[in-house]
Design an enzyme around this catalytic site. Sequence first.
Site, PDB file in Angstrom:
ATOM      1  N   CYS A  79       0.862  -1.170   0.000  1.00  0.00           N
ATOM      2  CA  CYS A  79       0.000   0.000   0.000  1.00  0.00           C
ATOM      3  C   CYS A  79       0.906   1.230   0.000  1.00  0.00           C
ATOM      4  O   CYS A  79       1.709   1.402   0.934  1.00  0.00           O
ATOM      5  CB  CYS A  79      -0.856  -0.030   1.276  1.00  0.00           C
ATOM      6  SG  CYS A  79      -1.833   1.458   1.541  1.00  0.00           S
ATOM      7  N   CYS A 125      -0.764   3.722  -6.611  1.00  0.00           N
ATOM      8  CA  CYS A 125      -1.630   3.115  -5.601  1.00  0.00           C
ATOM      9  C   CYS A 125      -1.800   1.679  -6.066  1.00  0.00           C
ATOM     10  O   CYS A 125      -2.041   1.441  -7.262  1.00  0.00           O
ATOM     11  CB  CYS A 125      -2.971   3.835  -5.557  1.00  0.00           C
ATOM     12  SG  CYS A 125      -4.241   2.908  -4.655  1.00  0.00           S
TER      13      CYS A 125
HETATM   14  N1  DGL Z   1      -3.898   0.478  -2.050  1.00  0.00           N
HETATM   15  C1  DGL Z   1      -3.501   1.603  -1.308  1.00  0.00           C
HETATM   16  C2  DGL Z   1      -2.337   2.346  -1.900  1.00  0.00           C
HETATM   17  O1  DGL Z   1      -1.529   1.748  -2.552  1.00  0.00           O
HETATM   18  C3  DGL Z   1      -4.463   2.475  -0.596  1.00  0.00           C
HETATM   19  C4  DGL Z   1      -5.852   2.610  -1.024  1.00  0.00           C
HETATM   20  C5  DGL Z   1      -6.693   3.333   0.013  1.00  0.00           C
HETATM   21  O2  DGL Z   1      -7.165   2.678   0.913  1.00  0.00           O
HETATM   22  O3  DGL Z   1      -6.813   4.555  -0.072  1.00  0.00           O
HETATM   23  O4  DGL Z   1      -2.188   3.512  -1.699  1.00  0.00           O
END
Ligand code: DGL
Length: 278
Positions: A77, A188
């Site tokens: 993430c 993301c």
């Molecule tokens: N998948 C996450 C990222 O790479 C975060 C998504 C979220 O919950 O805002 O930033």
Amino acid sequence: MNIQSKPTILFFDSGVGGFSVYREVKQLLPDYHYLYCFDNAYFPYSEKPEEGIIERTLKICQRIDNLCSLDLIVIACNTASTVVLPVLRKHFSIPIVGTVPAIKPAAEQTQTKHIGLLATKGTVKRQYLSDLIDKYASFCQVEKIGSTKLVELAEHKLHGYPINLNEIKAELSEWENMPDLDAVVLGCTHFPLIKSEIQQCLPQVKYFIDSGAAIAKRVNSLLKEAKVRSKNQINSQVFCTKPLVKKDSLLQLIHSLGFEKLSLLDINSEILSDSDKK
Ligand code: DGL
């Protein structure tokens, strides 16, 4: 490699985005033992306060490490990685691999020197990101879009809901009339999961770049010499932190990715319950 000698790797994200990283690692290292946790009780992380993200990530990783001694954690993430890595590294002695937006490869690949960063609202405003751009892409014009909506759309898609291309188009409309924007960083981990939809909205972009393959290489090199800690391995499984309303599609997905089951993790108790009972 027998089951006892396989390193256990935990992937952590707010939602299903981390699967885009997991699938790259699993492809390179098919024999390792994998766990995945998504913090759906606090999803989306995009605009959440840094302290909340740090507290939950640490608590969840410690909780799972108590269940099954981990050998490596991938914070799959970008949003969490921009704030939690120093804290996790202080608390754990195992390697912690973060996910960093692929600014450097994008700056290397662009021919027009005009690149876009697509990330969450949290990621685009962090100092960490500005430092990355100054370090690797100072010779480029860098556009940024921070979107929570796109995260939610990607999450919905993997939970089996239909996805509306017009909603994606609306989020990306700022870049529609930038014909020389040739490289976009999918900053993301949710976004590689809707890459084909994003591609349809930005036909001028030649390169969509994420960090999955680079993370797989990093995990491989870190675990080459690792001594496996885990003695009692639990099933290869996915944890969530809140019961799911609709879980058929997700269950299908996690089984197809090689996980045996979905469990509900109560981060404040020692009880673990099966979440895939219908
Ligand atoms: N998948 C996450 C990222 O790479 C975060 C998504 C979220 O919950 O805002 O930033």
